[in-house]
Scaffold this motif. Structure first.
Motif, PDB file in Angstrom:
ATOM      1  N   GLU A  67       0.842  -1.201   0.000  1.00 52.08           N
ATOM      2  CA  GLU A  67       0.000   0.000   0.000  1.00 52.08           C
ATOM      3  C   GLU A  67       0.875   1.248   0.000  1.00 52.08           C
ATOM      4  O   GLU A  67       0.615   2.208  -0.734  1.00 52.08           O
ATOM      5  N   VAL A 151      -5.419   6.021   6.034  1.00 53.14           N
ATOM      6  CA  VAL A 151      -4.587   4.816   5.978  1.00 53.14           C
ATOM      7  C   VAL A 151      -3.627   4.755   7.165  1.00 53.14           C
ATOM      8  O   VAL A 151      -3.534   3.733   7.844  1.00 53.14           O
ATOM      9  N   THR A 155      -3.859   2.074  10.178  1.00 52.48           N
ATOM     10  CA  THR A 155      -2.758   1.115  10.285  1.00 52.48           C
ATOM     11  C   THR A 155      -2.095   1.210  11.654  1.00 52.48           C
ATOM     12  O   THR A 155      -1.781   0.179  12.266  1.00 52.48           O
TER      13      THR A 155
END
Length: 165
Positions: A67, A151, A155
């Motif tokens: 990613e 993100v 995470t």
């Protein structure tokens, strides 16, 4: 008779002043440096993790570095769209990043803690640029920043849960 080709590049006129474009690109360059540093750290940990959680962490880290790798291009291309050269060397990233280099060979849960810290640092870098992009009416950069924040915060949260008892 052939028409002459123009070799000059037209001035950028996207509704954001040169001063704002330069400042936003400088902030995005820091985000790119943090993102690249985080990518390298995560990929390193993917290769070198050991212990009882090897398989779970190895697979998780692969998803994360993949990613992050894809995000690098998006960030660099936004810098270029603003009319500024994107940094692209280790030396550039070392100067711009807010993430400390990993020393030694951390154990699996130390890797997780280091990644939490690096994810949060990258989120802080992205967040620090939001107000400037907003004031400049730069929606594409704001969109990029909010996507990256989502993100990195998610995470960090997921990694942080591994450190809880």
């Amino acid at each position: 008779m052939k028409a002459k080709k123009s070799t000059s590049i037209s001035k950028i006129d996207i509704g954001i002043s040169e001063k704002d474009r330069t400042a936003i690109a400088a902030g995005l360059s820091k985000l790119l440096a943090d993102s690249f540093t985080l990518y390298l750290m995560t990929h390193n940990f993917h290769w070198n993790v050991t212990g009882p959680m090897f398989n779970s962490l190895h697979v998780m880290f692969m998803g994360q570095y993949t990613e992050q790798w894809n995000a690098l291009d998006v960030i660099a291309e936004r810098i270029r769209a603003l009319g500024v050269k994107a940094p692209g060397s280790y030396a550039d990233y070392e100067k711009l990043t807010t993430i400390a280099a990993v020393k030694g060979e951390p154990k699996a849960m130390e890797m997780v803690a280091l990644l939490v810290s690096a994810q949060e640092a990258t989120a802080r870098t992205a967040r620090s640029l939001l107000s400037l992009a907003d004031e400049a009416n730069d929606q594409p950069t704001m969109d990029l920043l909010t996507q990256r924040l989502d993100v990195h915060e998610k995470t960090a949260w997921m990694l942080r849960t591994l450190l809880e008892d």
